[in-house]
Design a protein around this motif. Structure first.
Motif, PDB file in Angstrom:
ATOM      1  N   GLY A 104      29.613  -2.034 -43.577  1.00 49.66           N
ATOM      2  CA  GLY A 104      30.485  -2.955 -42.876  1.00 49.66           C
ATOM      3  C   GLY A 104      30.797  -2.374 -41.513  1.00 49.66           C
ATOM      4  N   VAL A 105      30.617  -3.150 -40.458  1.00 45.11           N
ATOM      5  CA  VAL A 105      30.786  -2.607 -39.114  1.00 45.11           C
ATOM      6  C   VAL A 105      31.649  -3.519 -38.253  1.00 45.11           C
ATOM      7  CG1 VAL A 105      28.525  -1.499 -39.246  1.00 45.11           C
ATOM      8  CG2 VAL A 105      28.738  -3.698 -38.094  1.00 45.11           C
ATOM      9  N   LYS A 106      32.157  -2.937 -37.205  1.00 47.62           N
ATOM     10  CA  LYS A 106      32.823  -3.658 -36.114  1.00 47.62           C
ATOM     11  C   LYS A 106      32.105  -3.246 -34.833  1.00 47.62           C
ATOM     12  CE  LYS A 106      37.216  -3.630 -33.535  1.00 47.62           C
ATOM     13  NZ  LYS A 106      37.545  -5.046 -33.432  1.00 47.62           N
ATOM     14  N   CYS A 107      31.996  -4.174 -33.891  1.00 40.91           N
ATOM     15  CA  CYS A 107      31.288  -3.875 -32.644  1.00 40.91           C
ATOM     16  C   CYS A 107      32.071  -4.454 -31.470  1.00 40.91           C
ATOM     17  CB  CYS A 107      29.887  -4.478 -32.701  1.00 40.91           C
ATOM     18  SG  CYS A 107      28.790  -3.971 -31.370  1.00 40.91           S
ATOM     19  N   SER A 108      32.385  -3.626 -30.478  1.00 39.17           N
ATOM     20  CA  SER A 108      33.103  -4.054 -29.283  1.00 39.17           C
ATOM     21  C   SER A 108      32.294  -3.664 -28.056  1.00 39.17           C
ATOM     22  CB  SER A 108      34.484  -3.393 -29.207  1.00 39.17           C
ATOM     23  OG  SER A 108      35.277  -3.740 -30.312  1.00 39.17           O
ATOM     24  N   ARG A 109      31.870  -4.665 -27.289  1.00 38.67           N
ATOM     25  CA  ARG A 109      31.045  -4.422 -26.099  1.00 38.67           C
ATOM     26  C   ARG A 109      29.828  -3.568 -26.448  1.00 38.67           C
ATOM     27  NH1 ARG A 109      35.326  -3.755 -21.021  1.00 38.67           N
ATOM     28  NH2 ARG A 109      36.513  -5.637 -21.503  1.00 38.67           N
ATOM     29  N   TRP A 110      29.260  -3.866 -27.589  1.00 39.01           N
ATOM     30  CA  TRP A 110      28.064  -3.194 -28.119  1.00 39.01           C
ATOM     31  C   TRP A 110      28.338  -1.753 -28.543  1.00 39.01           C
ATOM     32  CZ3 TRP A 110      25.093  -6.542 -29.940  1.00 39.01           C
ATOM     33  CH2 TRP A 110      24.776  -7.718 -29.257  1.00 39.01           C
ATOM     34  N   VAL A 111      29.596  -1.386 -28.721  1.00 38.12           N
ATOM     35  CA  VAL A 111      29.931  -0.067 -29.267  1.00 38.12           C
ATOM     36  C   VAL A 111      30.385  -0.278 -30.708  1.00 38.12           C
ATOM     37  CG1 VAL A 111      31.299   2.032 -29.023  1.00 38.12           C
ATOM     38  CG2 VAL A 111      30.615   0.737 -26.983  1.00 38.12           C
ATOM     39  N   THR A 112      29.791   0.463 -31.632  1.00 35.43           N
ATOM     40  CA  THR A 112      30.017   0.237 -33.055  1.00 35.43           C
ATOM     41  C   THR A 112      31.099   1.159 -33.613  1.00 35.43           C
ATOM     42  OG1 THR A 112      28.361   1.869 -33.769  1.00 35.43           O
ATOM     43  CG2 THR A 112      27.579  -0.370 -33.304  1.00 35.43           C
ATOM     44  N   MET A 113      31.657   0.747 -34.749  1.00 32.78           N
ATOM     45  CA  MET A 113      32.491   1.629 -35.553  1.00 32.78           C
ATOM     46  C   MET A 113      32.414   1.158 -37.008  1.00 32.78           C
ATOM     47  SD  MET A 113      36.475   0.654 -34.660  1.00 32.78           S
ATOM     48  CE  MET A 113      37.108   1.589 -36.071  1.00 32.78           C
ATOM     49  N   HIS A 114      33.117   1.855 -37.899  1.00 36.08           N
ATOM     50  CA  HIS A 114      32.927   1.715 -39.336  1.00 36.08           C
ATOM     51  C   HIS A 114      31.452   2.029 -39.630  1.00 36.08           C
ATOM     52  CE1 HIS A 114      37.027   0.472 -39.764  1.00 36.08           C
ATOM     53  NE2 HIS A 114      36.855  -0.559 -38.960  1.00 36.08           N
ATOM     54  N   GLY A 115      30.899   1.634 -40.763  1.00 34.98           N
ATOM     55  CA  GLY A 115      29.524   2.032 -41.011  1.00 34.98           C
ATOM     56  C   GLY A 115      29.080   1.845 -42.441  1.00 34.98           C
ATOM     57  N   PHE A 116      28.716   2.952 -43.126  1.00 39.27           N
ATOM     58  CA  PHE A 116      28.091   2.843 -44.448  1.00 39.27           C
ATOM     59  C   PHE A 116      28.723   3.822 -45.421  1.00 39.27           C
ATOM     60  CE2 PHE A 116      25.687   5.934 -41.958  1.00 39.27           C
ATOM     61  CZ  PHE A 116      25.595   7.021 -42.816  1.00 39.27           C
ATOM     62  N   ALA A 117      28.592   3.503 -46.712  1.00 37.55           N
ATOM     63  CA  ALA A 117      29.097   4.363 -47.783  1.00 37.55           C
ATOM     64  C   ALA A 117      28.022   4.430 -48.858  1.00 37.55           C
ATOM     65  CB  ALA A 117      30.400   3.808 -48.346  1.00 37.55           C
ATOM     66  N   LEU A 118      27.427   5.603 -49.011  1.00 36.58           N
ATOM     67  CA  LEU A 118      26.335   5.819 -49.956  1.00 36.58           C
ATOM     68  C   LEU A 118      26.870   6.565 -51.171  1.00 36.58           C
ATOM     69  CD1 LEU A 118      23.322   5.891 -50.772  1.00 36.58           C
ATOM     70  CD2 LEU A 118      23.112   7.976 -49.382  1.00 36.58           C
ATOM     71  N   ASN A 119      26.720   5.978 -52.327  1.00 36.02           N
ATOM     72  CA  ASN A 119      27.180   6.609 -53.562  1.00 36.02           C
ATOM     73  C   ASN A 119      26.193   7.708 -53.970  1.00 36.02           C
ATOM     74  OD1 ASN A 119      29.359   4.810 -53.764  1.00 36.02           O
ATOM     75  ND2 ASN A 119      28.119   3.325 -54.881  1.00 36.02           N
ATOM     76  N   VAL A 120      26.639   8.952 -53.853  1.00 41.50           N
ATOM     77  CA  VAL A 120      25.790  10.095 -54.206  1.00 41.50           C
ATOM     78  C   VAL A 120      26.223  10.621 -55.570  1.00 41.50           C
ATOM     79  CG1 VAL A 120      24.947  12.354 -53.481  1.00 41.50           C
ATOM     80  CG2 VAL A 120      25.412  10.605 -51.756  1.00 41.50           C
ATOM     81  N   ASN A 121      27.379  11.290 -55.620  1.00 39.57           N
ATOM     82  CA  ASN A 121      27.923  11.797 -56.883  1.00 39.57           C
ATOM     83  C   ASN A 121      29.245  11.107 -57.214  1.00 39.57           C
ATOM     84  OD1 ASN A 121      25.798  13.826 -57.016  1.00 39.57           O
ATOM     85  ND2 ASN A 121      26.934  14.924 -55.412  1.00 39.57           N
ATOM     86  N   THR A 122      29.358   9.866 -56.843  1.00 44.65           N
ATOM     87  CA  THR A 122      30.608   9.118 -56.901  1.00 44.65           C
ATOM     88  C   THR A 122      31.030   8.817 -58.342  1.00 44.65           C
ATOM     89  OG1 THR A 122      29.730   8.021 -54.917  1.00 44.65           O
ATOM     90  CG2 THR A 122      31.741   7.111 -55.861  1.00 44.65           C
TER      91      THR A 122
END
Length: 267
Positions: free
Chosen positions: A197-215
Motif C-alpha cells: 500500500g503506497v502514497k505518492c505526492s509529486r511522484w515521491v512515494t511513501m509507505h510500501g510493502f510487508a513481506l511475511n517471513v517468520n510472522t
C-alpha cells in the motif's frame, strides 16, 4: 501529482502483459542511488514520522527546482531512500478502510500487545509484527519512471523473484495487489505472502510493502485482512517449514530491487 494510491489490497485489474515489469530508460542525469537504512525492530509511529520527514524534504527540493527553472538555475538532485524494519504488533487502517474489519476492542488489543493506527495510505486494514519484513521506499519516481503502476509492479516483481530464490512460485491475482502463492486462476488455496500500500505526492512515494517471513500469522485472525474474506495469508517460514534469517531476505530483496530499478544501493 498528489494521490493516496494505492490500497494495501485492491487495484485495477492488471492486463496479462503487465505480469512482467516493463523495460524502461531512466532520464539522463537522474539520481538512481537509493540510501538504505536497516532500522531493526522499531515502533510504527516514529517510522511513519521519519517517512513523512523524508518525503517533505524531497518535495521541497522539487519545489525549489521548479521555481528555479525560470532563472535557468541548475536543478538539485533529489534523494531516494528505503527504510527496512520490523514493527511490534500493530494494525493499520487506510483511508478507505472499514473500522469494523478490526475484530478487537481496545482491551483485547492491549491483551494481545498490539496497537492500532489510522494512516494516510489507501486501502483497508493490515497487520505488521515481528518476523515481518517491512519496506518503506521514499523514492522520487522522476528518477526512475513517473508511473505508479510501473512502481507497484516493480515492487511485486522484486518479491516474486525473491521467493523464486527459495523455490516458491509466486505471482499476482487480477484485481488484488500484492504477491500471492497459488495465484493461478482456479488454484485451490490462494494465499497472500506480501501486502502493499503506497502514497505518492509529486511522484515521491511513501509507505510500501510487508513481506511475511517468520510472522506469527495468528495475528491476522483478529482482522479481515484487506477486507478479503475468502483468501488466506501465509509466510516464508510456513511455506518452507523453517525460519529464515531476516537479514538474508533483506539482502536478496535489495539485489532484485537494484536490478529492476537500475539503481545503486548505498548503505
Amino acid at each position: 501529482m498528489e494521490t493516496d494510491f494505492l490500497s494495501a489490497c485492491v487495484q485495477p485489474v492488471v492486463p496479462a502483459a503487465a505480469a512482467a515489469t516493463p523495460e524502461f530508460a531512466p532520464a539522463a542525469g537522474a539520481n538512481r542511488r537509493v540510501l538504505v537504512q536497516r532500522l531493526g525492530r522499531v515502533a510504527y509511529v516514529p517510522t511513519w514520522d521519519q517517512q513523512e520527514e523524508l518525503l517533505a524534504a524531497t518535495v521541497a527540493i522539487k519545489t525549489r527546482n521548479r521555481q528555479g527553472e525560470a532563472s535557468g538555475a541548475a536543478p538539485e538532485a533529489t534523494p531516494n531512500h528505503l527504510l527496512l524494519c520490523e514493527h511490534p504488533h500493530v494494525y493499520t487502517l487506510g483511508k478507505s478502510g472499514k473500522p469494523e474489519h478490526l475484530l478487537l476492542d481496545e482491551q483485547a488489543l492491549a491483551a494481545h500487545g498490539a496497537t492500532f493506527h489510522r494512516i494516510n495510505r489507501g486501502g483497508d486494514i493490515t497487520y505488521h509484527g515481528p518476523g515481518q519484513l517491512v519496506g518503506y521506499p521514499i523514492l522520487d519516481l522522476d528518477n526512475f519512471r513517473p508511473d505508479i503502476h510501473f512502481y507497484l509492479r516493480t515492487l511485486e516483481e522484486a518479491v516474486i523473484r525473491l521467493l523464486a530464490d527459495y523455490g516458491l512460485a509466486a505471482g499476482r491475482i487480477a484485481g488484488l495487489t500484492g504477491v500471492w502463492l497459488d495465484f493461478e486462476e482456479g488454484a485451490p488455496n490462494p494465499r497472500k505472502i506480501c501486502a502493499m500500500g503506497v502514497k505518492c505526492s509529486r511522484w515521491v512515494t511513501m509507505h510500501g510493502f510487508a513481506l511475511n517471513v517468520n510472522t506469527d500469522l495468528g495475528y491476522f485472525g483478529h482482522i479481515v485482512p484487506c477486507g478479503i474474506t475468502d483468501k488466506a495469508v501465509t509466510s516464508l517460514a510456513r511455506e518452507l517449514g523453517r525460519e529464515v534469517p531476516l537479514r538474508e531476505v533483506e539482502d536478496r530483496l535489495l539485489r532484485h530491487l537494484a536490478e529492476l530499478l537500475q539503481a545503486e544501493i548505498v548503505e
